[in-house]
Design a protein around this motif. Structure first.
Motif, PDB file in Angstrom:
ATOM      1  N   ALA A  24       0.840  -1.192   0.000  1.00  0.00           N
ATOM      2  CA  ALA A  24       0.000   0.000   0.000  1.00  0.00           C
ATOM      3  C   ALA A  24       0.874   1.240   0.000  1.00  0.00           C
ATOM      4  CB  ALA A  24      -0.910  -0.015   1.218  1.00  0.00           C
ATOM      5  N   THR A  25       0.469   2.255  -0.724  1.00  0.00           N
ATOM      6  CA  THR A  25       1.304   3.444  -0.911  1.00  0.00           C
ATOM      7  C   THR A  25       1.490   4.261   0.359  1.00  0.00           C
ATOM      8  OG1 THR A  25      -0.680   4.608  -1.695  1.00  0.00           O
ATOM      9  CG2 THR A  25       0.781   3.665  -3.366  1.00  0.00           C
ATOM     10  N   ASP A  26       0.579   4.127   1.346  1.00  0.00           N
ATOM     11  CA  ASP A  26       0.721   4.915   2.571  1.00  0.00           C
ATOM     12  C   ASP A  26       0.624   4.054   3.833  1.00  0.00           C
ATOM     13  OD1 ASP A  26      -1.910   4.263   2.408  1.00  0.00           O
ATOM     14  OD2 ASP A  26      -2.682   6.318   2.345  1.00  0.00           O
ATOM     15  N   GLY A  27       0.879   2.750   3.667  1.00  0.00           N
ATOM     16  CA  GLY A  27       0.908   1.873   4.833  1.00  0.00           C
ATOM     17  C   GLY A  27      -0.442   1.375   5.288  1.00  0.00           C
ATOM     18  N   LYS A  28      -1.494   1.662   4.534  1.00  0.00           N
ATOM     19  CA  LYS A  28      -2.830   1.154   4.870  1.00  0.00           C
ATOM     20  C   LYS A  28      -3.712   1.231   3.628  1.00  0.00           C
ATOM     21  CE  LYS A  28      -4.533   5.629   6.613  1.00  0.00           C
ATOM     22  NZ  LYS A  28      -3.239   6.353   6.508  1.00  0.00           N
ATOM     23  N   VAL A  29      -4.818   0.511   3.674  1.00  0.00           N
ATOM     24  CA  VAL A  29      -5.849   0.620   2.642  1.00  0.00           C
ATOM     25  C   VAL A  29      -7.106   1.132   3.331  1.00  0.00           C
ATOM     26  CG1 VAL A  29      -7.333  -0.656   1.061  1.00  0.00           C
ATOM     27  CG2 VAL A  29      -4.890  -1.165   1.143  1.00  0.00           C
ATOM     28  N   LYS A  30      -7.643   2.221   2.820  1.00  0.00           N
ATOM     29  CA  LYS A  30      -8.761   2.895   3.486  1.00  0.00           C
ATOM     30  C   LYS A  30      -9.933   3.033   2.519  1.00  0.00           C
ATOM     31  CE  LYS A  30      -9.177   6.768   6.758  1.00  0.00           C
ATOM     32  NZ  LYS A  30      -8.451   7.941   7.291  1.00  0.00           N
ATOM     33  N   ILE A  31     -11.101   2.549   2.936  1.00  0.00           N
ATOM     34  CA  ILE A  31     -12.311   2.566   2.109  1.00  0.00           C
ATOM     35  C   ILE A  31     -13.380   3.393   2.806  1.00  0.00           C
ATOM     36  CG2 ILE A  31     -14.146   1.156   1.084  1.00  0.00           C
ATOM     37  CD1 ILE A  31     -12.099  -1.195   1.114  1.00  0.00           C
ATOM     38  N   GLY A  32     -14.002   4.307   2.067  1.00  0.00           N
ATOM     39  CA  GLY A  32     -15.072   5.140   2.617  1.00  0.00           C
ATOM     40  C   GLY A  32     -16.435   4.676   2.151  1.00  0.00           C
ATOM     41  N   ILE A  33     -17.351   4.504   3.082  1.00  0.00           N
ATOM     42  CA  ILE A  33     -18.752   4.199   2.755  1.00  0.00           C
ATOM     43  C   ILE A  33     -19.544   5.488   2.951  1.00  0.00           C
ATOM     44  CG2 ILE A  33     -20.770   2.788   3.264  1.00  0.00           C
ATOM     45  CD1 ILE A  33     -18.355   1.223   2.175  1.00  0.00           C
TER      46      ILE A  33
END
Length: 401
Positions: A24-33
């Motif tokens: 991951a480009t920033d150390g996490k994968v973040k998904i918005g609902i």
């Protein structure tokens, strides 16, 4: 020594670049609902869609590419300006990689336009307009659970075959309603029927009396409710007060899901024909998923909830296969990978971002036919995906060669 030092630094830089490319480009994968959590569509998707997304992350193992997956959520209140502000904040300052659900077509169109501008992925499960994969398509935009064309083919087609060859539309006054009315009108006319009129109502209407009286006086055999959520439920309740169905006219709930049937009750909803992309009581796999969902939410999932679970799962699979959460690489995988999960069995994704999967024509049971809580539907027919959805080549999307 200097040469050795330079070689060592070069090696370390190359190694770190390779690791970055596979992570991951920033150390996490973040998904918005992002959806309606307090208004007319709160039961339609709402907080239950957030829980579906969290279920998907947990079932995936909580991580992808050895980094944590995080779900964030917000209420857009069915307002494109509020949704746009949230989307920009998520993308610009909160490192959100993808936005999903996006109930309300005007909201989904606005957020997809931002995603196209910023090269960010969106996967729509809550909105219906075919413009999302038509004239407003995006290389990073995907439409997952259903759309207005699938609803028109399912519910509209079934009622015309049953003799409902004259229609009057009661339509929500925004992009979704227009699209649903247009798609269904086209299908009715192509099948030999006619449209005798239409009237538009504001979103979140409380009083449908004047609209229903116009529909009643039209003499149309079918009154098409081109709305959703509480608007549809309220229109059905008030139609009963006017004795519309007792007078021989048929109500077509063009977007009505398990959640709204539960809210309305079988006594009032019995006999309604509707179309969904998922039914919890279809088979053992869907029942097992539904029971897990029920334990978290106290309700059985509709196609929006199951579709959100599928969208999050497929996104994580795409990140894993791409070896990065970089948008171009993940979008490429989303276009190429087949979809095979509890929601989208045998699904494929077109060049316009439309996920093509089977839909189900359903009829609400009589109270006496229901064998257990939430056992609300008889499955009348399975609509193959290629019939339910517009051929990508004919969608109007400029991405389709």
């Amino acid at each position: 020594m200097r040469k050795n030092l330079i070689a060592s630094v070069a090696f370390l830089l190359a190694s770190s670049t390779a690791v970055l490319a596979q992570s991951a480009t920033d150390g996490k994968v973040k998904i918005g609902i992002l959806n309606d959590q307090s208004g007319v569509y709160a039961d339609f998707g709402g907080k239950s869609s957030v829980e579906a997304a969290k279920m998907a992350v947990e079932d995936f193992g909580g991580k992808v590419l050895d980094v944590p997956v995080e779900i964030v959520d917000a209420d857009h209140q069915n307002k494109p300006d509020i949704a746009s502000n949230i989307a920009r904040q998520w993308y610009d300052t909160e490192q959100v990689d993808a936005i999903m659900e996006l109930t309300t077509s005007s909201v989904a169109l606005a957020v997809q336009a931002i995603g196209k501008e910023k090269k960010k992925i969106d996967i729509v499960t809550g909105a219906a307009t075919t413009d999302l994969t038509g004239k407003a398509c995006s290389p990073y935009g995907f439409h997952w659970a259903y759309d207005t064309h699938a609803l028109a083919v399912g519910t509209g087609g079934a009622l015309v075959k049953q003799g409902g060859d004259s229609w009057f539309f009661l339509t929500a006054d925004y992009a979704f309603g227009y699209s649903l009315e247009q798609q269904t009108s086209d299908y009715v006319k192509a099948s030999g029927g006619k449209v005798v009129g239409a009237v538009r109502h504001p979103l979140s209407s409380q009083d449908f009396s004047s609209f229903l009286l116009q529909a009643q006086s039209s003499g149309a055999k079918v009154i098409g409710l081109a709305n959703a959520g509480l608007d549809t439920s309220n229109a059905i309740k008030q139609a009963a007060e006017f004795g519309i169905t007792q007078g021989g006219q048929h109500l077509a709930a063009l977007l009505f899901t398990l959640a709204e049937v539960h809210g309305l009750g079988l006594e009032a909803a019995q006999g309604l024909t509707l179309t969904e992309g998922y039914y919890w009581n279809r088979d053992d796999e869907s029942r097992a998923f539904a029971k897990k969902f029920f334990a978290r939410t106290g309700k059985m999932p509709n196609m929006i909830h199951a579709g959100t679970y599928s969208a999050v799962t497929q996104y994580l699979k795409a990140v894993q296969k791409a070896g990065t959460d970089e948008t171009e690489a993940v979008a490429k995988q989303l276009h190429e990978m087949p979809v095979d999960d509890v929601f989208g069995r045998g699904g494929t994704v077109g060049a316009n971002g439309r996920m093509i999967h089977d839909m189900y024509l359903l009829q609400v049971k009589k109270p006496s036919e229901s064998k257990e809580p939430w056992d609300y539907f008889n499955v009348l027919a399975t609509i193959p995906g290629k019939e339910a959805y517009i051929d990508p080549a004919k969608s109007g999307c400029d991405l389709v060669k």
